[in-house]
Design an enzyme around this catalytic site. Sequence first.
Site, mmCIF file in Angstrom:
data_model
loop_
_atom_site.group_PDB
_atom_site.id
_atom_site.type_symbol
_atom_site.label_atom_id
_atom_site.label_comp_id
_atom_site.label_asym_id
_atom_site.label_seq_id
_atom_site.Cartn_x
_atom_site.Cartn_y
_atom_site.Cartn_z
ATOM 1 N N ASP A 214 1.764 -6.677 -4.074
ATOM 2 C CA ASP A 214 0.934 -6.511 -3.138
ATOM 3 C C ASP A 214 0.916 -7.695 -2.725
ATOM 4 O OD1 ASP A 214 -1.399 -7.292 -1.514
ATOM 5 O OD2 ASP A 214 -2.342 -5.640 -2.588
ATOM 6 N N SER A 215 1.290 -7.614 -1.754
ATOM 7 C CA SER A 215 2.307 -8.946 -0.431
ATOM 8 C C SER A 215 1.577 -9.665 -0.009
ATOM 9 C CB SER A 215 2.867 -7.979 0.816
ATOM 10 O OG SER A 215 1.747 -8.013 2.386
ATOM 11 N N SER A 216 0.015 -9.774 -0.658
ATOM 12 C CA SER A 216 -0.670 -11.028 -0.311
ATOM 13 C C SER A 216 0.330 -12.047 -1.513
ATOM 14 C CB SER A 216 -2.316 -10.816 -0.469
ATOM 15 O OG SER A 216 -2.723 -9.626 0.251
ATOM 16 N N GLN B 142 -3.518 -20.687 18.932
ATOM 17 C CA GLN B 142 -4.278 -19.310 18.313
ATOM 18 C C GLN B 142 -4.397 -18.273 18.673
ATOM 19 O OE1 GLN B 142 -8.346 -21.292 18.426
ATOM 20 N NE2 GLN B 142 -8.267 -22.774 17.389
ATOM 21 N N THR C 290 1.434 -4.774 4.248
ATOM 22 C CA THR C 290 1.849 -5.182 5.369
ATOM 23 C C THR C 290 0.905 -6.802 5.606
ATOM 24 O OG1 THR C 290 -0.576 -4.422 5.718
ATOM 25 C CG2 THR C 290 0.919 -2.729 6.330
ATOM 26 N N ASP C 291 0.065 -6.757 4.979
ATOM 27 C CA ASP C 291 -0.430 -7.506 5.402
ATOM 28 C C ASP C 291 0.562 -9.563 5.393
ATOM 29 O OD1 ASP C 291 -2.688 -7.207 4.758
ATOM 30 O OD2 ASP C 291 -3.220 -7.734 2.434
ATOM 31 N N THR D 242 0.592 -1.303 -0.078
ATOM 32 C CA THR D 242 0.015 0.152 -0.032
ATOM 33 C C THR D 242 0.865 1.454 0.174
ATOM 34 O OG1 THR D 242 -2.073 -0.979 1.454
ATOM 35 C CG2 THR D 242 -1.666 1.594 1.297
#
Length: 369
Positions: free
Chosen positions: A83-85, A303, A115-116, A40
């Site tokens: 995009d880091s995804s 978790q 950031t993802d 981003t």
Amino acid sequence: MPEKYLKMAKIPPKYRIVEVSRPPASRLRASVLIIYTGGTVGMVHGPSGALVPLNFNEIVKRVPSLKSLDLKITVISFPEPFDSSNVTISEWQQLAHIIYENYHIYDGFVILHGTDTMSFTASALSFMLQGLNKPVIFTGAQLPISAIRSDARANLVTALEIASAKKGKNPMVPEVCVYFDYQLMRGNRSYKKRSSQFAAFGCDNYPILARAGIRIAYNESVIKRYNPEEELVLKDRFSAEVLILKIFPSMQEHIVRHLLNTPDLKGVMLETYGSGNAPISGWFISCLREAIRKDIVVYNVSQLTGGIVMHGRYETSRFLDEIGVVSGHDITREAAITKLMFLLGTEGNIDVIKQKLSTPLSGEMSTPI
Ligand code: ASP
């Protein structure tokens, strides 16, 4: 300094390399290499209205102050900012190679990353760059640098400050970190916790390494010590033949059995409740036992972002220990899956893998007592 470190020979020409600033020798304090991957931070709204990555020249135009810092700043930009995804092992390897090949040329490194998956990439690099003695600071932004209220400028400029900070002649922070919204965190202890606030990252099981206010206050006792004896060693192998199995009430036997019988499966990160607890139904125990007998490594991680696995604290975790599940103690989920992939790719002996999973490799977990 060995000759081979002086050139950027192994970085393919498709990478754009730009010198952003070179102050006169009288004003030069340190040199930093920025590696721009995308995210981003450098995006603009494309024709469809969705955010798409910009190239780095556009970014420099939006942060003119980069040119007036007392730092020599060079930027290497990934040929296709992403995009880091979309990040994969290949981008981790490229990043680690760029740092390895430029290690002796720069005082520090700043990686601009989405950031993802920033905490995954930071964790991966912390394992790949064994013996690291220089700062590798990840940062990014929640709003693109083109936006008036963007957090990108402040994050980038402070990350540069941290990457060049010294204590005497040595680097102040000789480790892989994430810097975001005024907080410096150990990279392999961080996790993304918010998508719509500037404070996007958290770090629950380890103290914050530094806070940026009017000055940057370093918490020196929790920062990795500079060690002149250490030599950088690059380990760049991973195995992606793993899966994450998150426990939830009423999980079905046939689905779990099917997953654990996936051909070539080598490792499972078991995301359990609280302090490492899982249902004690017979079918579940037998599924895990069979997997472990087939040399699939099962790694128990909580978790909870602030969870600490303690085998045997409850009846619902004692059996995991008995059948050979490895405890991840206070490791984050992001560091755990990358560590599992890294050790499965790097080590040949299953007992060594299990032993290394249960003890700290690069500060990603505390030593279990
Ligand atoms: N999807 C973006 C990325 O991770 C989000 C961000 O950068 O904040 O690349």
